[in-house]
Design a protein around this motif. Structure first.
Motif, mmCIF file in Angstrom:
data_model
loop_
_atom_site.group_PDB
_atom_site.id
_atom_site.type_symbol
_atom_site.label_atom_id
_atom_site.label_comp_id
_atom_site.label_asym_id
_atom_site.label_seq_id
_atom_site.Cartn_x
_atom_site.Cartn_y
_atom_site.Cartn_z
ATOM 1 N N ALA A 125 0.944 -1.150 0.360
ATOM 2 C CA ALA A 125 -0.044 -0.047 -0.419
ATOM 3 C C ALA A 125 1.114 1.307 -0.493
ATOM 4 O O ALA A 125 0.770 2.637 -0.535
ATOM 5 C CB ALA A 125 -1.126 -0.192 1.031
ATOM 6 N N LEU A 126 2.314 0.529 0.778
ATOM 7 C CA LEU A 126 2.619 2.662 0.890
ATOM 8 C C LEU A 126 3.378 2.709 -0.922
ATOM 9 O O LEU A 126 3.380 4.139 -0.914
ATOM 10 C CB LEU A 126 3.749 1.693 1.833
ATOM 11 C CG LEU A 126 4.394 3.264 2.203
ATOM 12 C CD1 LEU A 126 5.160 3.176 3.578
ATOM 13 C CD2 LEU A 126 5.924 3.032 1.503
ATOM 14 N N TRP A 127 3.509 1.582 -1.321
ATOM 15 C CA TRP A 127 4.796 1.668 -2.662
ATOM 16 C C TRP A 127 3.347 2.807 -3.538
ATOM 17 O O TRP A 127 4.139 3.503 -4.406
ATOM 18 C CB TRP A 127 5.360 0.019 -3.240
ATOM 19 C CG TRP A 127 6.130 -0.272 -2.611
ATOM 20 C CD1 TRP A 127 6.210 -1.393 -1.842
ATOM 21 C CD2 TRP A 127 7.206 0.598 -1.618
ATOM 22 N NE1 TRP A 127 7.132 -2.229 -1.823
ATOM 23 C CE2 TRP A 127 7.978 -0.552 -0.776
ATOM 24 C CE3 TRP A 127 7.664 1.893 -1.271
ATOM 25 C CZ2 TRP A 127 9.038 -0.413 -0.348
ATOM 26 C CZ3 TRP A 127 9.087 2.028 -0.952
ATOM 27 C CH2 TRP A 127 9.719 0.771 0.029
ATOM 28 N N GLN A 128 2.351 1.752 -3.254
ATOM 29 C CA GLN A 128 0.764 1.922 -4.674
ATOM 30 C C GLN A 128 0.703 3.873 -4.011
ATOM 31 O O GLN A 128 0.955 4.716 -5.352
ATOM 32 C CB GLN A 128 -0.045 1.709 -3.840
ATOM 33 C CG GLN A 128 -0.997 1.757 -5.566
ATOM 34 C CD GLN A 128 -2.007 0.833 -5.228
ATOM 35 O OE1 GLN A 128 -1.986 0.113 -3.838
ATOM 36 N NE2 GLN A 128 -3.034 0.080 -5.152
ATOM 37 N N ARG A 129 0.759 4.668 -2.947
ATOM 38 C CA ARG A 129 0.207 5.541 -2.251
ATOM 39 C C ARG A 129 2.023 6.686 -2.852
ATOM 40 O O ARG A 129 1.546 7.991 -3.513
ATOM 41 C CB ARG A 129 0.230 5.471 -0.898
ATOM 42 C CG ARG A 129 -1.173 6.014 -0.097
ATOM 43 C CD ARG A 129 -0.837 6.259 1.021
ATOM 44 N NE ARG A 129 0.262 6.089 1.492
ATOM 45 C CZ ARG A 129 0.380 4.977 2.830
ATOM 46 N NH1 ARG A 129 -0.958 4.098 2.344
ATOM 47 N NH2 ARG A 129 1.142 4.433 3.567
ATOM 48 N N LEU A 130 2.375 5.828 -2.740
ATOM 49 C CA LEU A 130 4.501 6.957 -3.751
ATOM 50 C C LEU A 130 3.932 6.714 -4.854
ATOM 51 O O LEU A 130 5.029 7.549 -5.646
ATOM 52 C CB LEU A 130 5.382 6.275 -2.776
ATOM 53 C CG LEU A 130 5.419 7.098 -1.265
ATOM 54 C CD1 LEU A 130 6.946 5.817 -0.892
ATOM 55 C CD2 LEU A 130 5.460 7.638 -1.050
ATOM 56 N N GLY A 131 3.320 6.218 -6.298
ATOM 57 C CA GLY A 131 3.694 5.707 -7.199
ATOM 58 C C GLY A 131 4.699 5.248 -7.340
ATOM 59 O O GLY A 131 5.006 5.278 -8.388
ATOM 60 N N ILE A 132 5.218 3.936 -6.917
ATOM 61 C CA ILE A 132 6.137 2.971 -7.344
ATOM 62 C C ILE A 132 5.612 2.097 -7.830
ATOM 63 O O ILE A 132 4.836 1.270 -6.858
ATOM 64 C CB ILE A 132 7.633 2.907 -6.382
ATOM 65 C CG1 ILE A 132 7.567 3.897 -5.717
ATOM 66 C CG2 ILE A 132 7.913 2.214 -6.257
ATOM 67 C CD1 ILE A 132 8.573 4.461 -4.472
#
Ligand SMILES: [Zn+2]
Length: 299
Positions: A265-272
């Protein structure tokens, strides 16, 4: 060699040798006295000295100046190619020892992260053993960001490294928090995950104006690795510098409980995103601006 291998990431103890003539490299805020432990063999001197300077420039870029006035850097001979281990001390003057293989090439040194990791250790006061995770985590986290800010590492490689590495820092069964679980994964990558979470949360609470970097610069202004300190007062200094108590709060949450993180979820929010083994950035992701700000060069 990958940073996922404990043998590389652990700052391996290197054997002392007799002193040799040092070459002095001046950098903003300090000087590096480079000694080659074995005068008779090893890689090209000029190439090694250029690598030392480049590594120092990354650290200067991140912190605004070199962390200590003077450090002795001893180049230890190694077999084969590449940088195979380093260690940093500061109890009787700052000293780094690093092992460089005899057949090391310019491209090996261009890809090296170990020396920037070791130099980053100089920028944080020495803590008690239970907080090794923060010393190693900071060096692991700051190293690639510093190189990116200095134009030495692509943004893709920074985030690719974090996507690869951070899962090693997640709590496993039986975890008792960062101060009480001294595995390799929790020490290096658990500490790096603490830094990433702190960076993100400081940016969220300051409208993306400030980050962990500003907190770390303030802590360095209070003392380098040559200073011994308790952890809580240092976190308070960092918190004051950014105006939000993120470091103290996060430490309270992670020091003696597992505190899991949903990395996907963290990578997704950062756009990675990972596509075909490469990292791809999604620029309209909710926290893409935070991701961009982290690797942006400061004054
Ligand atoms: Zn280290």
């Amino acid at each position: 060699m990958t940073r996922l291998q404990p043998a590389v990431a652990l700052c391996a103890l290197l054997v002392a040798t007799s002193a040799a003539a040092a070459t002095r490299i001046a950098i903003p805020g300090g000087e590096i006295n480079v000694e080659f432990a074995d005068e008779s063999a090893g890689p090209d001197r000029a190439m090694v000295l250029a690598w030392v300077k480049t590594s120092a420039e990354a650290v200067v870029t991140y912190y605004g100046h070199f962390p200590v006035r003077s450090v002795d850097l001893r180049i230890m001979p190694g077999s084969g190619s590449g940088v195979s281990g380093g260690r940093t001390w500061a109890h009787r003057g700052a000293e780094i020892r690093i092992r460089v293989g005899k057949s090391t090439s310019e491209s090996d040194l261009k890809n090296d992260w170990v020396l920037v990791h070791e130099m980053t250790h100089l920028a944080f006061p020495s803590l008690g053993d239970e907080h090794d995770w923060l010393e190693e985590g900071l060096a692991t986290y700051v190293e690639s960001i510093a190189r990116a800010q200095a134009g030495q590492l692509s943004l893709e490689r920074v985030w690719d490294g974090f996507v690869d590495g951070m899962p090693n820092g997640l709590p496993q069964a039986g975890d008792r928090g960062l101060d009480r679980t001294h595995t390799w994964g929790r020490t290096y990558w658990g500490g790096a995950l603490f830094c990433l979470l702190a960076d993100l949360e400081i940016r969220r609470r300051t409208d993306n104006r400030l980050g962990l970097q500003e907190a770390l610069r303030a802590i360095l202004a209070a003392g380098s690795m040559e200073t011994n300190s308790e952890l809580a007062p240092l976190l308070a200094i960092g918190d004051r510098a950014v105006g939000v108590p993120v470091l103290s709060e996060l430490y309270g949450r992670m020091k003696d409980t597992p505190a899991p993180t949903d990395l996907a979820a963290l990578w997704q929010r950062l756009g990675i995103e990972r596509a075909g083994g490469n990292v791809r950035f999604v620029e309209d992701a909710p926290e893409a601006a935070i991701r961009r700000a982290i690797t942006m060069r400061r004054n």
